[in-house]
Design a protein around this motif. Structure first.
Motif, PDB file in Angstrom:
ATOM      1  N   GLN A 154     -50.310  26.784  26.177  1.00 57.21           N
ATOM      2  CA  GLN A 154     -51.301  26.524  27.227  1.00 57.21           C
ATOM      3  C   GLN A 154     -50.695  25.661  28.338  1.00 57.21           C
ATOM      4  OE1 GLN A 154     -54.948  24.687  25.913  1.00 57.21           O
ATOM      5  NE2 GLN A 154     -56.010  25.210  27.797  1.00 57.21           N
ATOM      6  N   SER A 155     -49.913  24.660  27.976  1.00 61.29           N
ATOM      7  CA  SER A 155     -49.241  23.824  28.977  1.00 61.29           C
ATOM      8  C   SER A 155     -48.258  24.649  29.802  1.00 61.29           C
ATOM      9  CB  SER A 155     -48.491  22.677  28.303  1.00 61.29           C
ATOM     10  OG  SER A 155     -49.389  21.802  27.681  1.00 61.29           O
ATOM     11  N   LEU A 156     -47.560  25.558  29.150  1.00 66.63           N
ATOM     12  CA  LEU A 156     -46.615  26.419  29.855  1.00 66.63           C
ATOM     13  C   LEU A 156     -47.350  27.334  30.832  1.00 66.63           C
ATOM     14  CD1 LEU A 156     -43.649  27.174  30.127  1.00 66.63           C
ATOM     15  CD2 LEU A 156     -43.945  28.756  28.228  1.00 66.63           C
ATOM     16  N   ALA A 157     -48.472  27.894  30.395  1.00 65.85           N
ATOM     17  CA  ALA A 157     -49.285  28.754  31.276  1.00 65.85           C
ATOM     18  C   ALA A 157     -49.806  27.953  32.460  1.00 65.85           C
ATOM     19  CB  ALA A 157     -50.444  29.368  30.503  1.00 65.85           C
ATOM     20  N   GLN A 158     -50.155  26.706  32.230  1.00 62.00           N
ATOM     21  CA  GLN A 158     -50.634  25.844  33.314  1.00 62.00           C
ATOM     22  C   GLN A 158     -49.521  25.592  34.323  1.00 62.00           C
ATOM     23  OE1 GLN A 158     -49.806  22.192  33.689  1.00 62.00           O
ATOM     24  NE2 GLN A 158     -50.834  22.393  35.656  1.00 62.00           N
ATOM     25  N   SER A 159     -48.295  25.426  33.845  1.00 65.99           N
ATOM     26  CA  SER A 159     -47.175  25.125  34.748  1.00 65.99           C
ATOM     27  C   SER A 159     -46.758  26.324  35.586  1.00 65.99           C
ATOM     28  CB  SER A 159     -45.971  24.619  33.942  1.00 65.99           C
ATOM     29  OG  SER A 159     -45.395  25.669  33.191  1.00 65.99           O
ATOM     30  N   MET A 160     -47.188  27.526  35.194  1.00 67.43           N
ATOM     31  CA  MET A 160     -46.799  28.736  35.925  1.00 67.43           C
ATOM     32  C   MET A 160     -47.680  29.022  37.128  1.00 67.43           C
ATOM     33  SD  MET A 160     -45.475  31.338  32.997  1.00 67.43           S
ATOM     34  CE  MET A 160     -46.774  31.126  31.808  1.00 67.43           C
ATOM     35  N   GLY A 161     -48.706  28.225  37.324  1.00 63.40           N
ATOM     36  CA  GLY A 161     -49.558  28.413  38.492  1.00 63.40           C
ATOM     37  C   GLY A 161     -50.635  29.453  38.262  1.00 63.40           C
ATOM     38  N   PRO A 162     -51.371  29.793  39.328  1.00 65.39           N
ATOM     39  CA  PRO A 162     -52.500  30.706  39.197  1.00 65.39           C
ATOM     40  C   PRO A 162     -52.084  32.096  38.720  1.00 65.39           C
ATOM     41  CG  PRO A 162     -52.482  29.649  41.353  1.00 65.39           C
ATOM     42  CD  PRO A 162     -51.208  29.300  40.684  1.00 65.39           C
ATOM     43  N   GLY A 163     -52.939  32.719  37.937  1.00 64.79           N
ATOM     44  CA  GLY A 163     -52.689  34.081  37.467  1.00 64.79           C
ATOM     45  C   GLY A 163     -53.000  34.230  35.993  1.00 64.79           C
ATOM     46  N   ASP A 164     -52.838  35.435  35.506  1.00 67.49           N
ATOM     47  CA  ASP A 164     -53.022  35.740  34.085  1.00 67.49           C
ATOM     48  C   ASP A 164     -51.651  35.762  33.427  1.00 67.49           C
ATOM     49  OD1 ASP A 164     -55.753  35.935  34.345  1.00 67.49           O
ATOM     50  OD2 ASP A 164     -55.717  38.081  34.753  1.00 67.49           O
ATOM     51  N   ALA A 211     -60.113  39.707  46.980  1.00 62.72           N
ATOM     52  CA  ALA A 211     -59.373  40.863  46.477  1.00 62.72           C
ATOM     53  C   ALA A 211     -57.890  40.558  46.290  1.00 62.72           C
ATOM     54  CB  ALA A 211     -59.533  42.027  47.441  1.00 62.72           C
ATOM     55  N   ALA A 212     -57.439  39.361  46.667  1.00 62.22           N
ATOM     56  CA  ALA A 212     -56.019  39.021  46.540  1.00 62.22           C
ATOM     57  C   ALA A 212     -55.627  39.042  45.065  1.00 62.22           C
ATOM     58  CB  ALA A 212     -55.756  37.645  47.138  1.00 62.22           C
ATOM     59  N   PRO A 213     -54.494  39.661  44.768  1.00 66.70           N
ATOM     60  CA  PRO A 213     -54.086  39.741  43.362  1.00 66.70           C
ATOM     61  C   PRO A 213     -53.664  38.379  42.834  1.00 66.70           C
ATOM     62  CG  PRO A 213     -52.339  40.548  44.780  1.00 66.70           C
ATOM     63  CD  PRO A 213     -53.529  40.263  45.665  1.00 66.70           C
ATOM     64  N   SER A 214     -53.931  38.158  41.565  1.00 65.02           N
ATOM     65  CA  SER A 214     -53.417  36.946  40.944  1.00 65.02           C
ATOM     66  C   SER A 214     -52.158  37.367  40.189  1.00 65.02           C
ATOM     67  CB  SER A 214     -54.440  36.346  39.987  1.00 65.02           C
ATOM     68  OG  SER A 214     -54.713  37.233  38.943  1.00 65.02           O
ATOM     69  N   TYR A 215     -51.102  36.645  40.433  1.00 65.51           N
ATOM     70  CA  TYR A 215     -49.836  36.996  39.816  1.00 65.51           C
ATOM     71  C   TYR A 215     -49.735  36.321  38.469  1.00 65.51           C
ATOM     72  CZ  TYR A 215     -48.866  38.765  44.410  1.00 65.51           C
ATOM     73  OH  TYR A 215     -48.944  39.470  45.574  1.00 65.51           O
ATOM     74  N   GLY A 216     -49.155  36.997  37.538  1.00 66.28           N
ATOM     75  CA  GLY A 216     -49.012  36.448  36.206  1.00 66.28           C
ATOM     76  C   GLY A 216     -47.598  36.637  35.710  1.00 66.28           C
ATOM     77  N   ALA A 217     -47.318  36.025  34.594  1.00 68.00           N
ATOM     78  CA  ALA A 217     -45.981  36.118  34.017  1.00 68.00           C
ATOM     79  C   ALA A 217     -46.087  36.260  32.512  1.00 68.00           C
ATOM     80  CB  ALA A 217     -45.178  34.874  34.369  1.00 68.00           C
ATOM     81  N   ASN A 218     -45.097  36.928  31.945  1.00 72.83           N
ATOM     82  CA  ASN A 218     -44.946  36.997  30.500  1.00 72.83           C
ATOM     83  C   ASN A 218     -43.720  36.159  30.167  1.00 72.83           C
ATOM     84  OD1 ASN A 218     -47.050  38.817  30.375  1.00 72.83           O
ATOM     85  ND2 ASN A 218     -45.712  40.575  30.537  1.00 72.83           N
ATOM     86  N   VAL A 219     -43.927  35.144  29.324  1.00 71.73           N
ATOM     87  CA  VAL A 219     -42.850  34.208  29.025  1.00 71.73           C
ATOM     88  C   VAL A 219     -42.659  34.117  27.519  1.00 71.73           C
ATOM     89  CG1 VAL A 219     -42.082  31.814  29.251  1.00 71.73           C
ATOM     90  CG2 VAL A 219     -43.358  32.877  31.087  1.00 71.73           C
ATOM     91  N   ARG A 220     -41.408  34.240  27.094  1.00 70.54           N
ATOM     92  CA  ARG A 220     -41.093  34.093  25.678  1.00 70.54           C
ATOM     93  C   ARG A 220     -40.808  32.633  25.371  1.00 70.54           C
ATOM     94  NH1 ARG A 220     -36.142  37.065  22.414  1.00 70.54           N
ATOM     95  NH2 ARG A 220     -36.479  35.975  20.446  1.00 70.54           N
ATOM     96  N   CYS A 221     -41.474  32.130  24.344  1.00 67.62           N
ATOM     97  CA  CYS A 221     -41.258  30.762  23.894  1.00 67.62           C
ATOM     98  C   CYS A 221     -41.403  30.774  22.375  1.00 67.62           C
ATOM     99  CB  CYS A 221     -42.271  29.810  24.542  1.00 67.62           C
ATOM    100  SG  CYS A 221     -42.033  28.091  24.049  1.00 67.62           S
ATOM    101  N   ASP A 222     -40.276  30.938  21.685  1.00 63.64           N
ATOM    102  CA  ASP A 222     -40.319  31.102  20.226  1.00 63.64           C
ATOM    103  C   ASP A 222     -40.711  29.844  19.470  1.00 63.64           C
ATOM    104  OD1 ASP A 222     -39.854  33.825  19.932  1.00 63.64           O
ATOM    105  OD2 ASP A 222     -37.690  33.592  20.116  1.00 63.64           O
ATOM    106  N   HIS A 223     -40.692  28.706  20.123  1.00 65.44           N
ATOM    107  CA  HIS A 223     -41.046  27.466  19.433  1.00 65.44           C
ATOM    108  C   HIS A 223     -42.346  26.858  19.946  1.00 65.44           C
ATOM    109  CE1 HIS A 223     -37.190  27.764  17.524  1.00 65.44           C
ATOM    110  NE2 HIS A 223     -36.612  27.865  18.705  1.00 65.44           N
ATOM    111  N   CYS A 224     -43.107  27.634  20.708  1.00 65.94           N
ATOM    112  CA  CYS A 224     -44.366  27.118  21.263  1.00 65.94           C
ATOM    113  C   CYS A 224     -45.523  27.351  20.303  1.00 65.94           C
ATOM    114  CB  CYS A 224     -44.706  27.819  22.586  1.00 65.94           C
ATOM    115  SG  CYS A 224     -43.736  27.261  23.979  1.00 65.94           S
TER     116      CYS A 224
END
Length: 145
Positions: A35-45, A16-29
Motif C-alpha cells: 500500500q505504501s508503494l502504491a501511494q508513492s507511485m502517485g495517482p492511478g490504479d 475523462a483524463a486517464p489515470s495512469y497506473g503501474a504494475n510493480v514486483r515486490c517479492d518481499h512486500c
C-alpha cells in the motif's frame, strides 16, 4: 453562456483524463508495504505483486501530491484497495506460472545437441575469397607436379 460551455468542456476533459497506473514486483512486500508503494507511485490504479509469495495487491491511488494543501502524513488515506481486474488477474497467474516453471529465474533454457546447430553461413565475399584461394593453391600444386 460561452464561458459555461467552456467550463463544462474543461470539466469533461478532466473527468475523462486517464489515470495512469503501474504494475510493480515486490517479492518481499506485505500488504502495508504494498500500500505504501502504491501511494508513492502517485495517482492511478496500481498493482503490487509478489511472485514468490503468489499474491497481488491492487490499489486505487486518488492522491495527487501536486494538489495545494496535500499532506504527506495522510497520503495513505486516499489509497484504496480494489479488486484485480480479470485482465490483471490473468496476467499475474501467467507470470506466477512462469515463475514456478523456471524455478524463480524467469528464464527458459533449452539444451540443443551440437549436431542440430547449423553453422553460420559465410558471406558471399568470404566464400568467393576462399574459393579463389583454393583454386590458386590447386593451380600451384598442379603446375608444380
Amino acid at each position: 453562456m460561452n464561458v459555461l460551455n467552456s467550463l463544462a468542456g474543461i470539466a469533461l476533459l478532466v473527468a475523462a483524463a486517464p489515470s495512469y497506473g503501474a504494475n510493480v514486483r515486490c517479492d518481499h512486500c506485505g500488504e502495508s508495504a504494498a500500500q505504501s508503494l502504491a501511494q508513492s507511485m502517485g495517482p492511478g490504479d496500481h498493482v503490487v505483486f509478489s511472485l514468490s509469495q503468489n499474491v497481488a495487491y491492487a490499489y486505487s491511488n486518488e492522491c495527487d501530491p501536486s494538489t495545494p494543501g496535500f499532506d504527506p502524513a495522510t497520503a495513505l488515506l486516499c489509497v484504496f484497495p480494489r479488486q484485480l481486474t480479470s485482465g490483471e488477474a490473468e496476467e499475474f497467474a501467467l507470470a506466477h506460472l512462469i515463475y514456478v516453471q523456471t524455478g524463480g529465474s524467469m528464464k527458459f533454457e533449452r539444451n540443443v545437441p551440437i549436431r542440430d546447430i547449423e553453422p553460420p553461413r559465410l558471406s558471399r565475399r568470404l566464400r568467393t575469397l576462399r574459393g579463389l584461394e583454393h583454386e590458386q593453391i590447386g593451380e600451384v600444386r598442379t603446375r608444380g607436379a
